[in-house]
Write a protein that holds these residues in place. Sequence first.
Motif, PDB file in Angstrom:
ATOM      1  N   LEU A  39     -12.322  13.476  13.941  1.00 31.27           N
ATOM      2  CA  LEU A  39     -11.689  14.956  13.807  1.00 31.27           C
ATOM      3  C   LEU A  39     -10.080  14.562  13.595  1.00 31.27           C
ATOM      4  CD1 LEU A  39     -10.570  17.358  16.243  1.00 31.27           C
ATOM      5  CD2 LEU A  39     -11.078  15.751  17.946  1.00 31.27           C
ATOM      6  N   LYS A  40      -9.141  13.103  13.622  1.00 31.19           N
ATOM      7  CA  LYS A  40      -8.371  13.262  13.307  1.00 31.19           C
ATOM      8  C   LYS A  40      -8.152  13.052  11.728  1.00 31.19           C
ATOM      9  CE  LYS A  40      -3.998  11.070  13.786  1.00 31.19           C
ATOM     10  NZ  LYS A  40      -2.969  11.099  14.535  1.00 31.19           N
ATOM     11  N   TYR A  41      -8.486  12.798  11.385  1.00 34.18           N
ATOM     12  CA  TYR A  41      -8.732  12.629   9.229  1.00 34.18           C
ATOM     13  C   TYR A  41      -8.866  13.403   9.233  1.00 34.18           C
ATOM     14  CZ  TYR A  41      -6.310   8.112  11.281  1.00 34.18           C
ATOM     15  OH  TYR A  41      -5.448   7.665  11.743  1.00 34.18           O
ATOM     16  N   GLY A  42     -10.042  14.550   9.511  1.00 35.72           N
ATOM     17  CA  GLY A  42     -10.629  15.811   8.897  1.00 35.72           C
ATOM     18  C   GLY A  42     -11.431  15.475   6.948  1.00 35.72           C
ATOM     19  N   ASP A  43     -11.434  16.408   6.264  1.00 34.43           N
ATOM     20  CA  ASP A  43     -12.143  15.747   5.174  1.00 34.43           C
ATOM     21  C   ASP A  43     -11.273  14.727   4.220  1.00 34.43           C
ATOM     22  OD1 ASP A  43     -13.672  18.063   5.853  1.00 34.43           O
ATOM     23  OD2 ASP A  43     -12.655  19.736   4.496  1.00 34.43           O
ATOM     24  N   ILE A  44     -10.525  14.451   5.177  1.00 32.44           N
ATOM     25  CA  ILE A  44      -9.683  12.894   4.062  1.00 32.44           C
ATOM     26  C   ILE A  44     -10.332  12.219   3.741  1.00 32.44           C
ATOM     27  CG2 ILE A  44      -6.918  14.882   3.883  1.00 32.44           C
ATOM     28  CD1 ILE A  44      -6.469  12.585   5.498  1.00 32.44           C
ATOM     29  N   ALA A  45     -11.082  12.079   5.408  1.00 39.21           N
ATOM     30  CA  ALA A  45     -12.128  11.057   5.472  1.00 39.21           C
ATOM     31  C   ALA A  45     -13.057  10.113   5.235  1.00 39.21           C
ATOM     32  CB  ALA A  45     -12.277  10.904   7.844  1.00 39.21           C
ATOM     33  N   LYS A  46     -12.854  10.412   3.354  1.00 41.89           N
ATOM     34  CA  LYS A  46     -13.751  10.235   2.374  1.00 41.89           C
ATOM     35  C   LYS A  46     -13.463   8.369   1.773  1.00 41.89           C
ATOM     36  CE  LYS A  46     -11.277  13.519  -0.745  1.00 41.89           C
ATOM     37  NZ  LYS A  46     -11.301  14.261  -1.766  1.00 41.89           N
ATOM     38  N   LEU A  47     -12.564   7.564   1.887  1.00 37.12           N
ATOM     39  CA  LEU A  47     -12.274   6.224   1.736  1.00 37.12           C
ATOM     40  C   LEU A  47     -13.266   5.414   2.437  1.00 37.12           C
ATOM     41  CD1 LEU A  47      -8.683   6.358   1.342  1.00 37.12           C
ATOM     42  CD2 LEU A  47     -10.090   6.990   0.156  1.00 37.12           C
ATOM     43  N   GLY A  48     -13.947   5.658   3.257  1.00 35.81           N
ATOM     44  CA  GLY A  48     -14.928   4.233   3.236  1.00 35.81           C
ATOM     45  C   GLY A  48     -14.250   3.490   4.834  1.00 35.81           C
ATOM     46  N   SER A  49     -12.984   3.520   4.480  1.00 35.53           N
ATOM     47  CA  SER A  49     -13.046   2.540   6.237  1.00 35.53           C
ATOM     48  C   SER A  49     -11.750   3.344   6.976  1.00 35.53           C
ATOM     49  CB  SER A  49     -12.356   1.682   5.452  1.00 35.53           C
ATOM     50  OG  SER A  49     -11.510   0.865   6.711  1.00 35.53           O
ATOM     51  N   ILE A  50     -11.500   3.265   8.080  1.00 29.26           N
ATOM     52  CA  ILE A  50     -10.022   4.216   9.166  1.00 29.26           C
ATOM     53  C   ILE A  50      -9.744   3.297   8.942  1.00 29.26           C
ATOM     54  CG2 ILE A  50     -11.431   3.215  10.891  1.00 29.26           C
ATOM     55  CD1 ILE A  50     -10.626   5.786  12.041  1.00 29.26           C
ATOM     56  N   THR A  51      -9.227   2.284   7.952  1.00 28.66           N
ATOM     57  CA  THR A  51      -7.845   1.387   8.178  1.00 28.66           C
ATOM     58  C   THR A  51      -6.898   1.883   7.851  1.00 28.66           C
ATOM     59  OG1 THR A  51      -8.866  -0.335   7.191  1.00 28.66           O
ATOM     60  CG2 THR A  51      -9.057  -0.788   9.689  1.00 28.66           C
ATOM     61  N   LEU A  52      -7.853   2.156   6.637  1.00 31.84           N
ATOM     62  CA  LEU A  52      -6.838   3.594   5.126  1.00 31.84           C
ATOM     63  C   LEU A  52      -6.446   4.156   5.115  1.00 31.84           C
ATOM     64  CD1 LEU A  52      -9.803   1.927   1.900  1.00 31.84           C
ATOM     65  CD2 LEU A  52      -7.825   0.699   3.116  1.00 31.84           C
ATOM     66  N   TYR A  53      -6.576   5.367   6.962  1.00 30.46           N
ATOM     67  CA  TYR A  53      -5.982   6.217   6.716  1.00 30.46           C
ATOM     68  C   TYR A  53      -4.826   5.882   7.590  1.00 30.46           C
ATOM     69  CZ  TYR A  53     -10.689   7.732   5.630  1.00 30.46           C
ATOM     70  OH  TYR A  53     -11.462   7.510   5.207  1.00 30.46           O
ATOM     71  N   LEU A  54      -4.545   5.020   8.369  1.00 25.34           N
ATOM     72  CA  LEU A  54      -3.307   4.938   8.980  1.00 25.34           C
ATOM     73  C   LEU A  54      -3.018   4.459   8.850  1.00 25.34           C
ATOM     74  CD1 LEU A  54      -4.830   1.649  11.044  1.00 25.34           C
ATOM     75  CD2 LEU A  54      -4.704   4.136  11.862  1.00 25.34           C
ATOM     76  N   GLN A  68      -0.335  -0.911   9.171  1.00 25.20           N
ATOM     77  CA  GLN A  68      -0.131  -2.402   7.826  1.00 25.20           C
ATOM     78  C   GLN A  68      -0.650  -3.441   8.881  1.00 25.20           C
ATOM     79  OE1 GLN A  68      -0.322  -1.482   5.176  1.00 25.20           O
ATOM     80  NE2 GLN A  68       1.261  -0.374   4.558  1.00 25.20           N
ATOM     81  N   SER A  69      -0.581  -3.814   9.874  1.00 26.74           N
ATOM     82  CA  SER A  69      -0.777  -5.097  10.425  1.00 26.74           C
ATOM     83  C   SER A  69      -2.318  -5.342  10.604  1.00 26.74           C
ATOM     84  CB  SER A  69       0.222  -5.561  11.658  1.00 26.74           C
ATOM     85  OG  SER A  69      -1.026  -4.425  12.883  1.00 26.74           O
ATOM     86  N   VAL A  70      -2.735  -3.971  11.081  1.00 24.46           N
ATOM     87  CA  VAL A  70      -3.935  -3.636  11.169  1.00 24.46           C
ATOM     88  C   VAL A  70      -5.051  -4.264   9.783  1.00 24.46           C
ATOM     89  CG1 VAL A  70      -6.096  -1.912  12.227  1.00 24.46           C
ATOM     90  CG2 VAL A  70      -4.029  -1.968  13.212  1.00 24.46           C
ATOM     91  N   ARG A  71      -4.425  -3.183   9.259  1.00 23.57           N
ATOM     92  CA  ARG A  71      -4.597  -3.724   7.405  1.00 23.57           C
ATOM     93  C   ARG A  71      -5.339  -5.467   7.421  1.00 23.57           C
ATOM     94  NH1 ARG A  71      -2.405   1.207   4.169  1.00 23.57           N
ATOM     95  NH2 ARG A  71      -2.438   3.157   5.115  1.00 23.57           N
ATOM     96  N   LEU A  72      -4.129  -6.075   7.245  1.00 25.38           N
ATOM     97  CA  LEU A  72      -4.002  -6.806   7.378  1.00 25.38           C
ATOM     98  C   LEU A  72      -5.180  -7.999   8.464  1.00 25.38           C
ATOM     99  CD1 LEU A  72      -3.526  -9.342   5.655  1.00 25.38           C
ATOM    100  CD2 LEU A  72      -1.503  -9.603   7.236  1.00 25.38           C
ATOM    101  N   MET A  73      -5.081  -8.063   9.444  1.00 21.51           N
ATOM    102  CA  MET A  73      -6.365  -8.225  10.240  1.00 21.51           C
ATOM    103  C   MET A  73      -6.968  -8.094   9.777  1.00 21.51           C
ATOM    104  SD  MET A  73      -4.843  -8.548  14.531  1.00 21.51           S
ATOM    105  CE  MET A  73      -4.203  -6.892  14.132  1.00 21.51           C
ATOM    106  N   MET A  74      -8.250  -7.111  10.013  1.00 19.89           N
ATOM    107  CA  MET A  74      -8.721  -6.268  10.017  1.00 19.89           C
ATOM    108  C   MET A  74      -9.558  -7.438   7.700  1.00 19.89           C
ATOM    109  SD  MET A  74      -9.900  -5.327  12.106  1.00 19.89           S
ATOM    110  CE  MET A  74     -12.372  -4.061  11.471  1.00 19.89           C
ATOM    111  N   ALA A  75      -8.591  -7.156   7.020  1.00 15.58           N
ATOM    112  CA  ALA A  75      -8.802  -7.899   5.890  1.00 15.58           C
ATOM    113  C   ALA A  75      -9.610  -9.267   5.872  1.00 15.58           C
ATOM    114  CB  ALA A  75      -7.869  -7.484   4.580  1.00 15.58           C
ATOM    115  N   VAL A  76      -8.487  -9.801   6.782  1.00 11.92           N
ATOM    116  CA  VAL A  76      -8.517 -11.551   7.192  1.00 11.92           C
ATOM    117  C   VAL A  76     -10.002 -11.184   7.820  1.00 11.92           C
ATOM    118  CG1 VAL A  76      -7.172 -13.240   7.582  1.00 11.92           C
ATOM    119  CG2 VAL A  76      -6.616 -12.262   7.185  1.00 11.92           C
ATOM    120  N   ALA A  77     -10.658 -10.583   8.857  1.00 14.75           N
ATOM    121  CA  ALA A  77     -11.579 -10.970   9.913  1.00 14.75           C
ATOM    122  C   ALA A  77     -12.353 -10.985   8.508  1.00 14.75           C
ATOM    123  CB  ALA A  77     -11.457  -9.778  10.958  1.00 14.75           C
TER     124      ALA A  77
END
Length: 490
Positions: free
Chosen positions: A333-348, A356-365
């Motif tokens: 609902l938030k990102y529509g048809d652009i949501a095709k990168l495979g990870s919601i963190t890449l749309y932030l 950016q800290s979310v991306r880093l946290m999820m990458a490390v996790a």
Amino acid sequence: MCDETPLRPLTSVNSNGHSTNKVKMKSDEKRPLLDNESQSDSTEVQNDDTVLDLSKPINTAGSTKVADYNPILNRDLEHPTSNFDTMIHLLKGNIGTGILAMPDAFRNSGWLVGIIGILFMGAICTHCMHMLVECAHELCRRTQLPFLSFAEVAELAFETGSETSKKYAKVAKSVINVFVCVTQIGFCCVYFVFVAANLHDIVKHYFVDINVHWYLFIILFPMVFINWVKNLKYLTPVSLFAAILTVSGLIITFVYVLQDLPKIETINAVSTWVQLPLFFGTAIYAFEGIGMVLPLENNMKTPQDFGGWTGVLNTGMVIVACLYTAVGFFGYLKYGDIAKLGSITLYLPPEEILAQSVRLMMAVAIFLSYCLQFYVPFNVIWPPLRGKLPTEKWRYYGEYACRTVLVIITFLLATAIPNIGSVISLVGAVSSSALALIFPPLIEIVTFYPNKLGKNNWILWKDIFIMLFGFVGFLFGSYVSILNIVYPEA
């Protein structure tokens, strides 16, 4: 994951002069499957073998001794887990990169089909998990063993079945092990791509744009070193830290997603038929926690609390299904048809430090969780190789070499397909559908055939329907996923 040493058929002669088939299982093959000790660390060989008579058909071998045997009461666990511990492990085993790909899954299905599909898929997968546990208990009673692995359940189901099924017992175990290895190696590939893609976006925004393949190469070396750790108990603090990062990242992600949501009319309720197989692959990938079910149940202090309508399994899977549905629906609902990168963190929003800290946290996790996924295929592949090496010195260095080679294989596969969404969908369609939807009903049919399949064989028809559903998803999901990888712009 316990050592997958095969069960060795023995032949003896009974009082009537006829030969009988038996299965011999060493006591070191009957350990809990959540064993913190690496299998290669064990050098002692147990001699107290148990010989099991498996010569009789499954539904005629119902002696009082076998009927009265309760595998739950015969488990000797040094460090059993509580219901809460099991719930945490169950959630952690089902919530990984799959949940972050849910907006992409909903884009491929539409929000209405996505909600119905996720709940339906969750119900079937949970039922198959219950199915596997029930078959394991039944086979434990017949063989008087306290617990079994997924592959051992498949082997004993065929071994204790009809004369025809006995021929395929070893094949069944080998096939399960192959699919488990393929699935887990696929997960490792997804983890590689996920970490590299998120690091690429962070560095690109603040510093310089470097090809994502370089990030795959950079994280290869620390990935090799962390997987040289042989004992999982040393990784417990690492896993706890990874879990904290994952939860924190999801909370912050929801904060962003729930802001300024557009009207529901801006997204599709139903997508095209061509995209539905991709939804199936992503959804079944996300629900692929069936490999963890038996290890978790085997290691519980009160395993009787695992099943049932309000048991640990149902409670955990309801939570998982609700989280998947929420992330998928609101993310789409938030990102529509652009949501095709495979990870919601890449749309932030890249301009915000918190995002950016979310991306880093999820990458490390995800990076720290790689070794847990890697542990499963390694403990299937390494034991047979270890037995072929002549000395302990060769085995010592051989284990490190095997670990290194397997990590490099996942690196090469990730380099070949640096697209998270495509890899997730393909792994889900090829391997996860087989393990979660095809093998459990097949094992149930073989285990309880012909006299215990319900009135009018309703269990048989139910299992056939689930297998057909999984097989159709396997074929179309694999086909569309491969096309999406080969022709990404099509």
